[in-house]
Design a protein around this motif. Structure first.
Motif, PDB file in Angstrom:
ATOM      1  N   LEU A   5       0.868  -1.164   0.000  1.00 52.23           N
ATOM      2  CA  LEU A   5       0.000   0.000   0.000  1.00 52.23           C
ATOM      3  C   LEU A   5       0.906   1.216   0.000  1.00 52.23           C
ATOM      4  CD1 LEU A   5      -2.936   1.022   0.224  1.00 52.23           C
ATOM      5  CD2 LEU A   5      -2.613   1.057   2.699  1.00 52.23           C
ATOM      6  N   THR A   6       0.665   2.159  -0.904  1.00 57.99           N
ATOM      7  CA  THR A   6       1.545   3.308  -1.034  1.00 57.99           C
ATOM      8  C   THR A   6       0.784   4.497  -1.595  1.00 57.99           C
ATOM      9  OG1 THR A   6       3.772   3.925  -1.774  1.00 57.99           O
ATOM     10  CG2 THR A   6       2.378   2.798  -3.381  1.00 57.99           C
ATOM     11  N   ALA A   7       1.416   5.647  -1.554  1.00 57.28           N
ATOM     12  CA  ALA A   7       0.858   6.856  -2.165  1.00 57.28           C
ATOM     13  C   ALA A   7       1.551   7.052  -3.506  1.00 57.28           C
ATOM     14  CB  ALA A   7       1.080   8.059  -1.261  1.00 57.28           C
ATOM     15  N   VAL A   8       0.744   7.205  -4.547  1.00 59.14           N
ATOM     16  CA  VAL A   8       1.260   7.345  -5.906  1.00 59.14           C
ATOM     17  C   VAL A   8       0.876   8.722  -6.425  1.00 59.14           C
ATOM     18  CG1 VAL A   8       1.208   6.419  -8.250  1.00 59.14           C
ATOM     19  CG2 VAL A   8       0.982   4.867  -6.300  1.00 59.14           C
ATOM     20  N   VAL A   9       1.847   9.403  -7.028  1.00 60.72           N
ATOM     21  CA  VAL A   9       1.629  10.726  -7.612  1.00 60.72           C
ATOM     22  C   VAL A   9       2.087  10.694  -9.058  1.00 60.72           C
ATOM     23  CG1 VAL A   9       2.329  13.163  -7.534  1.00 60.72           C
ATOM     24  CG2 VAL A   9       1.908  11.914  -5.400  1.00 60.72           C
ATOM     25  N   CYS A  10       1.229  11.194  -9.945  1.00 59.29           N
ATOM     26  CA  CYS A  10       1.582  11.357 -11.352  1.00 59.29           C
ATOM     27  C   CYS A  10       1.501  12.844 -11.691  1.00 59.29           C
ATOM     28  CB  CYS A  10       0.619  10.585 -12.253  1.00 59.29           C
ATOM     29  SG  CYS A  10       0.786   8.808 -12.099  1.00 59.29           S
ATOM     30  N   ALA A  11       2.506  13.331 -12.388  1.00 60.10           N
ATOM     31  CA  ALA A  11       2.546  14.747 -12.762  1.00 60.10           C
ATOM     32  C   ALA A  11       2.914  14.864 -14.230  1.00 60.10           C
ATOM     33  CB  ALA A  11       3.563  15.490 -11.901  1.00 60.10           C
ATOM     34  N   ASP A  12       2.377  15.905 -14.870  1.00 60.26           N
ATOM     35  CA  ASP A  12       2.606  16.124 -16.291  1.00 60.26           C
ATOM     36  C   ASP A  12       2.525  17.625 -16.571  1.00 60.26           C
ATOM     37  OD1 ASP A  12       2.845  14.552 -18.854  1.00 60.26           O
ATOM     38  OD2 ASP A  12       1.129  15.804 -19.380  1.00 60.26           O
ATOM     39  N   PHE A  93       2.209  22.264 -13.981  1.00 59.25           N
ATOM     40  CA  PHE A  93       1.942  20.836 -13.886  1.00 59.25           C
ATOM     41  C   PHE A  93       0.489  20.585 -13.518  1.00 59.25           C
ATOM     42  CE2 PHE A  93       6.520  20.791 -13.263  1.00 59.25           C
ATOM     43  CZ  PHE A  93       6.910  19.610 -13.878  1.00 59.25           C
ATOM     44  N   ARG A  94      -0.005  19.466 -13.962  1.00 57.44           N
ATOM     45  CA  ARG A  94      -1.219  18.864 -13.413  1.00 57.44           C
ATOM     46  C   ARG A  94      -0.710  17.682 -12.598  1.00 57.44           C
ATOM     47  NH1 ARG A  94      -3.816  19.728 -18.725  1.00 57.44           N
ATOM     48  NH2 ARG A  94      -5.535  21.153 -18.374  1.00 57.44           N
ATOM     49  N   ILE A  95      -1.268  17.501 -11.404  1.00 57.95           N
ATOM     50  CA  ILE A  95      -0.824  16.416 -10.528  1.00 57.95           C
ATOM     51  C   ILE A  95      -2.031  15.599 -10.083  1.00 57.95           C
ATOM     52  CG2 ILE A  95       0.229  15.857  -8.303  1.00 57.95           C
ATOM     53  CD1 ILE A  95       1.995  18.331  -8.607  1.00 57.95           C
ATOM     54  N   GLY A  96      -1.902  14.286 -10.163  1.00 57.16           N
ATOM     55  CA  GLY A  96      -2.906  13.356  -9.657  1.00 57.16           C
ATOM     56  C   GLY A  96      -2.301  12.514  -8.551  1.00 57.16           C
ATOM     57  N   ALA A  97      -3.043  12.299  -7.469  1.00 55.80           N
ATOM     58  CA  ALA A  97      -2.527  11.509  -6.346  1.00 55.80           C
ATOM     59  C   ALA A  97      -3.592  10.537  -5.852  1.00 55.80           C
ATOM     60  CB  ALA A  97      -2.082  12.423  -5.205  1.00 55.80           C
ATOM     61  N   HIS A  98      -3.129   9.358  -5.509  1.00 55.22           N
ATOM     62  CA  HIS A  98      -4.019   8.304  -5.017  1.00 55.22           C
ATOM     63  C   HIS A  98      -3.248   7.442  -4.023  1.00 55.22           C
ATOM     64  CE1 HIS A  98      -7.107   5.226  -4.995  1.00 55.22           C
ATOM     65  NE2 HIS A  98      -6.244   4.326  -5.400  1.00 55.22           N
ATOM     66  N   MET A  99      -3.963   6.866  -3.113  1.00 53.18           N
ATOM     67  CA  MET A  99      -3.387   5.923  -2.171  1.00 53.18           C
ATOM     68  C   MET A  99      -3.982   4.568  -2.496  1.00 53.18           C
ATOM     69  SD  MET A  99      -3.763   5.936   1.961  1.00 53.18           S
ATOM     70  CE  MET A  99      -5.533   5.735   1.868  1.00 53.18           C
ATOM     71  N   GLY A 100      -3.127   3.607  -2.805  1.00 52.91           N
ATOM     72  CA  GLY A 100      -3.667   2.311  -3.156  1.00 52.91           C
ATOM     73  C   GLY A 100      -2.620   1.221  -3.174  1.00 52.91           C
ATOM     74  N   ASP A 101      -3.103   0.032  -3.431  1.00 52.83           N
ATOM     75  CA  ASP A 101      -2.252  -1.143  -3.501  1.00 52.83           C
ATOM     76  C   ASP A 101      -1.566  -1.173  -4.862  1.00 52.83           C
ATOM     77  OD1 ASP A 101      -1.613  -3.686  -2.031  1.00 52.83           O
ATOM     78  OD2 ASP A 101      -2.285  -4.515  -3.938  1.00 52.83           O
ATOM     79  N   VAL A 102      -0.282  -1.494  -4.862  1.00 53.03           N
ATOM     80  CA  VAL A 102       0.479  -1.567  -6.106  1.00 53.03           C
ATOM     81  C   VAL A 102       1.299  -2.855  -6.134  1.00 53.03           C
ATOM     82  CG1 VAL A 102       0.650   0.950  -6.360  1.00 53.03           C
ATOM     83  CG2 VAL A 102       2.482  -0.298  -5.192  1.00 53.03           C
ATOM     84  N   ILE A 103       1.670  -3.238  -7.333  1.00 54.96           N
ATOM     85  CA  ILE A 103       2.624  -4.331  -7.541  1.00 54.96           C
ATOM     86  C   ILE A 103       3.991  -3.685  -7.696  1.00 54.96           C
ATOM     87  CG2 ILE A 103       3.365  -6.177  -9.093  1.00 54.96           C
ATOM     88  CD1 ILE A 103       0.389  -6.436  -9.927  1.00 54.96           C
ATOM     89  N   VAL A 104       4.973  -4.222  -6.996  1.00 52.32           N
ATOM     90  CA  VAL A 104       6.338  -3.717  -7.065  1.00 52.32           C
ATOM     91  C   VAL A 104       7.164  -4.724  -7.848  1.00 52.32           C
ATOM     92  CG1 VAL A 104       8.336  -2.941  -5.751  1.00 52.32           C
ATOM     93  CG2 VAL A 104       6.034  -2.639  -4.809  1.00 52.32           C
ATOM     94  N   ASP A 105       7.744  -4.268  -8.949  1.00 46.92           N
ATOM     95  CA  ASP A 105       8.605  -5.116  -9.769  1.00 46.92           C
ATOM     96  C   ASP A 105       9.924  -4.383  -9.950  1.00 46.92           C
ATOM     97  OD1 ASP A 105       9.487  -7.204 -11.413  1.00 46.92           O
ATOM     98  OD2 ASP A 105       8.731  -6.215 -13.219  1.00 46.92           O
ATOM     99  N   PHE A 110       3.212  -0.931 -10.533  1.00 49.77           N
ATOM    100  CA  PHE A 110       2.163  -1.276 -11.481  1.00 49.77           C
ATOM    101  C   PHE A 110       0.852  -1.488 -10.738  1.00 49.77           C
ATOM    102  CE2 PHE A 110       6.194  -2.793 -13.115  1.00 49.77           C
ATOM    103  CZ  PHE A 110       6.177  -2.365 -14.433  1.00 49.77           C
ATOM    104  N   GLY A 111      -0.247  -1.520 -11.473  1.00 49.35           N
ATOM    105  CA  GLY A 111      -1.534  -1.868 -10.897  1.00 49.35           C
ATOM    106  C   GLY A 111      -2.491  -0.693 -10.801  1.00 49.35           C
ATOM    107  N   ASP A 112      -3.672  -0.978 -10.238  1.00 48.75           N
ATOM    108  CA  ASP A 112      -4.731   0.025 -10.133  1.00 48.75           C
ATOM    109  C   ASP A 112      -4.308   1.255  -9.342  1.00 48.75           C
ATOM    110  OD1 ASP A 112      -6.641  -1.063 -11.746  1.00 48.75           O
ATOM    111  OD2 ASP A 112      -7.935  -1.782 -10.126  1.00 48.75           O
TER     112      ASP A 112
END
Length: 167
Positions: A5-12, A93-105, A110-112
């Motif tokens: 479970l982690t916090a993910v941020v995407c920016a563009d 920038f536009r920034i999107g943030a979500h807290m969710g479960d991820v796959i770590v490779d 990766f993941g939702d």
């Protein structure tokens, strides 16, 4: 396969392709200068730069509160830096943030959890942040900034609609 479970941020960067079309060398130099100023903000909030994609960033934070605080600081720093530039050279920038479960490779995610953050990013206003309701439920108790209800959205390739909050 590792998960967490982690916090993910995407920016563009808003309008990056248009800026590159007008002045590739200048736009790239400007992006690099901004990144040199922004990267320490990310790291100082405990963030990790997972990857960059041209004008985009995928970031991971151990806490959604620190992720949102870093995002607000990034946006505030960019607004300040832009005041020193002619309007046609502003980078927002536009920034999107979500807290969710991820796959770590290896070092990638990766993941939702990642996909939702990536789909929230274009919903953010230029120079702003869009976060999921799940993130907002945690953040609202810990920060003094106001987020506005941006409604519920069906996000591309995400099964359930997501309530969105923006700053």
């Amino acid at each position: 396969m590792d998960r967490r479970l982690t916090a993910v941020v995407c920016a563009d960067v808003v309008g990056y392709s248009k800026m590159m079309g007008a002045d590739e060398a200048g736009t790239l130099a400007s992006l690099k200068a901004h990144r040199a100023a922004l990267d320490p903000v990310i790291l100082n909030h405990g963030g990790r730069i997972v990857k960059t994609t041209g004008d985009g960033l995928l970031l991971e934070f151990p806490s959604i509160v620190t992720a949102v605080m870093a995002s607000i600081e990034v946006q505030s720093l960019m607004a300040s830096r832009n005041t020193q530039l002619p309007s046609e050279r502003h980078m927002r920038f536009r920034i999107g943030a979500h807290m969710g479960d991820v796959i770590v490779d290896e070092d990638d995610l990766f993941g939702d959890g990642v996909n939702i953050a990536a789909r929230l990013e274009p919903l953010a206003p230029p120079g702003g942040i869009a976060i999921s309701d799940k993130a907002y439920a945690e953040v609202r108790r810990h920060i003094r900034f106001t987020f506005n209800d941006a409604g519920t959205h069906s996000l591309k390739n995400i099964q359930e609609p997501v309530k969105v909050w923006d700053w």
